[in-house]
Design a protein around this motif. Structure first.
Motif, mmCIF file in Angstrom:
data_model
loop_
_atom_site.group_PDB
_atom_site.id
_atom_site.type_symbol
_atom_site.label_atom_id
_atom_site.label_comp_id
_atom_site.label_asym_id
_atom_site.label_seq_id
_atom_site.Cartn_x
_atom_site.Cartn_y
_atom_site.Cartn_z
ATOM 1 N N VAL A 33 -36.021 -6.445 -38.099
ATOM 2 C CA VAL A 33 -35.202 -5.992 -37.158
ATOM 3 C C VAL A 33 -34.878 -6.961 -36.070
ATOM 4 O O VAL A 33 -33.657 -7.181 -35.793
ATOM 5 N N ASN A 34 -35.488 -7.952 -35.895
ATOM 6 C CA ASN A 34 -35.171 -9.011 -34.724
ATOM 7 C C ASN A 34 -34.048 -10.000 -35.412
ATOM 8 O O ASN A 34 -33.021 -10.204 -34.709
ATOM 9 N N ARG A 35 -34.344 -10.239 -36.787
ATOM 10 C CA ARG A 35 -33.349 -10.677 -37.549
ATOM 11 C C ARG A 35 -32.050 -10.063 -37.663
ATOM 12 O O ARG A 35 -30.942 -10.923 -37.315
ATOM 13 N N LEU A 36 -31.884 -8.926 -37.799
ATOM 14 C CA LEU A 36 -30.758 -8.244 -37.833
ATOM 15 C C LEU A 36 -30.301 -8.070 -36.434
ATOM 16 O O LEU A 36 -28.929 -8.134 -36.295
ATOM 17 N N GLN A 37 -30.997 -7.856 -35.364
ATOM 18 C CA GLN A 37 -30.182 -7.941 -34.164
ATOM 19 C C GLN A 37 -29.718 -9.189 -33.768
ATOM 20 O O GLN A 37 -28.548 -9.226 -33.305
ATOM 21 N N MET A 38 -30.175 -10.401 -34.177
ATOM 22 C CA MET A 38 -29.515 -11.652 -34.128
ATOM 23 C C MET A 38 -28.190 -11.696 -34.655
ATOM 24 O O MET A 38 -27.270 -12.430 -34.140
ATOM 25 N N GLN A 39 -28.371 -11.090 -35.951
ATOM 26 C CA GLN A 39 -27.389 -11.307 -36.895
ATOM 27 C C GLN A 39 -25.954 -10.530 -36.222
ATOM 28 O O GLN A 39 -24.892 -11.031 -36.072
ATOM 29 N N VAL A 40 -26.160 -9.323 -35.645
ATOM 30 C CA VAL A 40 -25.296 -8.158 -34.886
ATOM 31 C C VAL A 40 -24.819 -9.135 -33.912
ATOM 32 O O VAL A 40 -23.624 -9.230 -33.584
ATOM 33 N N GLY A 41 -25.663 -10.018 -32.927
ATOM 34 C CA GLY A 41 -25.166 -10.604 -31.811
ATOM 35 C C GLY A 41 -24.191 -11.550 -32.171
ATOM 36 O O GLY A 41 -23.254 -11.885 -31.505
ATOM 37 N N GLY A 42 -24.578 -12.402 -33.206
ATOM 38 C CA GLY A 42 -23.507 -13.516 -33.657
ATOM 39 C C GLY A 42 -22.271 -13.121 -34.100
ATOM 40 O O GLY A 42 -21.192 -13.670 -34.083
ATOM 41 N N GLU A 44 -20.831 -10.089 -32.947
ATOM 42 C CA GLU A 44 -20.183 -9.673 -31.758
ATOM 43 C C GLU A 44 -19.602 -10.930 -31.071
ATOM 44 O O GLU A 44 -18.333 -10.994 -30.598
ATOM 45 N N LEU A 45 -20.280 -12.181 -30.954
ATOM 46 C CA LEU A 45 -19.668 -13.507 -30.494
ATOM 47 C C LEU A 45 -18.655 -13.676 -31.270
ATOM 48 O O LEU A 45 -17.229 -14.353 -30.767
ATOM 49 N N GLN A 46 -18.492 -13.627 -32.679
ATOM 50 C CA GLN A 46 -17.366 -14.039 -33.598
ATOM 51 C C GLN A 46 -16.262 -13.265 -33.192
ATOM 52 O O GLN A 46 -14.937 -13.585 -33.139
ATOM 53 N N LYS A 47 -16.340 -12.107 -33.208
ATOM 54 C CA LYS A 47 -15.314 -10.813 -32.935
ATOM 55 C C LYS A 47 -14.806 -11.083 -31.405
ATOM 56 O O LYS A 47 -13.634 -11.592 -31.455
ATOM 57 N N HIS A 48 -15.676 -11.669 -30.235
ATOM 58 C CA HIS A 48 -15.061 -11.825 -29.105
ATOM 59 C C HIS A 48 -14.063 -13.065 -29.222
ATOM 60 O O HIS A 48 -13.017 -13.017 -28.673
ATOM 61 N N ASP A 49 -14.563 -14.156 -30.189
ATOM 62 C CA ASP A 49 -13.832 -15.213 -30.132
ATOM 63 C C ASP A 49 -12.481 -15.051 -31.033
ATOM 64 O O ASP A 49 -11.358 -15.515 -30.398
ATOM 65 N N LEU A 50 -12.526 -14.041 -31.889
ATOM 66 C CA LEU A 50 -11.454 -13.644 -32.508
ATOM 67 C C LEU A 50 -10.365 -12.889 -31.703
ATOM 68 O O LEU A 50 -9.243 -13.219 -31.776
ATOM 69 N N MET A 51 -10.873 -11.990 -30.929
ATOM 70 C CA MET A 51 -9.886 -11.306 -29.997
ATOM 71 C C MET A 51 -9.240 -12.143 -28.906
ATOM 72 O O MET A 51 -8.209 -11.968 -28.694
ATOM 73 N N HIS A 52 -9.968 -13.205 -28.313
ATOM 74 C CA HIS A 52 -9.560 -14.131 -27.681
ATOM 75 C C HIS A 52 -8.347 -14.851 -28.090
ATOM 76 O O HIS A 52 -7.252 -14.976 -27.817
ATOM 77 N N THR A 53 -8.704 -15.513 -29.394
ATOM 78 C CA THR A 53 -7.736 -16.094 -30.273
ATOM 79 C C THR A 53 -6.504 -15.100 -30.626
ATOM 80 O O THR A 53 -5.181 -15.804 -30.417
ATOM 81 N N MET A 54 -6.645 -14.231 -30.855
ATOM 82 C CA MET A 54 -5.385 -13.398 -31.196
ATOM 83 C C MET A 54 -4.812 -12.956 -30.131
ATOM 84 O O MET A 54 -3.319 -12.976 -29.936
ATOM 85 N N LYS A 55 -5.301 -12.901 -28.878
ATOM 86 C CA LYS A 55 -4.472 -12.500 -27.559
ATOM 87 C C LYS A 55 -3.914 -13.653 -27.275
ATOM 88 O O LYS A 55 -2.323 -13.742 -27.053
ATOM 89 N N MET A 56 -4.245 -14.995 -27.475
ATOM 90 C CA MET A 56 -3.667 -16.138 -27.286
ATOM 91 C C MET A 56 -2.359 -16.449 -28.259
ATOM 92 O O MET A 56 -1.033 -16.774 -27.656
ATOM 93 N N LYS A 57 -2.490 -16.047 -29.167
ATOM 94 C CA LYS A 57 -1.401 -16.060 -30.557
ATOM 95 C C LYS A 57 -0.514 -15.113 -30.289
ATOM 96 O O LYS A 57 0.955 -15.358 -30.369
ATOM 97 N N THR A 58 -0.850 -13.829 -29.626
ATOM 98 C CA THR A 58 0.115 -12.734 -29.394
ATOM 99 C C THR A 58 0.934 -13.191 -28.155
ATOM 100 O O THR A 58 2.319 -12.867 -28.021
ATOM 101 N N ASP A 59 0.601 -13.802 -27.177
ATOM 102 C CA ASP A 59 1.174 -14.403 -26.164
ATOM 103 C C ASP A 59 2.318 -15.592 -26.554
ATOM 104 O O ASP A 59 3.430 -15.723 -26.102
ATOM 105 N N VAL A 60 1.988 -16.377 -27.571
ATOM 106 C CA VAL A 60 2.948 -17.298 -27.882
ATOM 107 C C VAL A 60 3.977 -16.435 -28.588
ATOM 108 O O VAL A 60 5.352 -17.023 -28.559
ATOM 109 N N LEU A 61 3.870 -15.591 -29.578
ATOM 110 C CA LEU A 61 4.781 -14.851 -30.428
ATOM 111 C C LEU A 61 5.518 -14.287 -29.302
ATOM 112 O O LEU A 61 6.888 -14.241 -29.391
ATOM 113 N N GLU A 62 5.072 -13.497 -28.184
ATOM 114 C CA GLU A 62 6.007 -13.008 -27.219
ATOM 115 C C GLU A 62 6.804 -13.919 -26.556
ATOM 116 O O GLU A 62 8.172 -13.615 -26.083
ATOM 117 N N ALA A 63 6.510 -15.007 -26.200
ATOM 118 C CA ALA A 63 7.316 -16.285 -25.550
ATOM 119 C C ALA A 63 8.310 -16.578 -26.557
ATOM 120 O O ALA A 63 9.498 -16.700 -26.019
#
Length: 93
Positions: A33-42, A44-63
């Motif tokens: 269970v602990n190992r799976l919780q750590m994987q889920v956390g990892g 979620e961090l990847q998802k956050h980074d990807l969402m941030h990158t996608m926002k930056m690329k969307t801003d570039v496209l709009e410009a």
């Protein structure tokens, strides 16, 4: 002076213990269970980074779109060929 509160300790039931096999099973389940919780956390961090990158690329496209619209007006651009088509409303009705 107030008495210092101490953490209640779980009563020991006659000095009994679970078997080594049971303890091993419980430990393995907790570790899984602990190992799976750590994987889920990892993930979620990847998802956050990807969402941030996608926002930056969307801003570039709009410009870029804004720059092209200022230069060429209201047109559609085929992103494969670069061909432009006017988006002016059809007045042939």
């Amino acid at each position: 002076m107030a008495k210092k509160k101490t953490k209640k300790e779980m009563p020991v039931i006659g000095g009994k213990f679970i078997t080594n096999d049971e303890l091993t099973s419980v430990k393995a389940a907790v570790e899984a269970v602990n190992r799976l919780q750590m994987q889920v956390g990892g993930i979620e961090l990847q998802k956050h980074d990807l969402m941030h990158t996608m926002k930056m690329k969307t801003d570039v496209l709009e410009a870029v779109q804004k720059t092209l619209e200022e230069k060429y007006g209201d047109v559609s651009i085929d992103i494969v060929t670069g061909e432009m088509k006017d988006n002016a409303p059809d007045t042939k009705n």
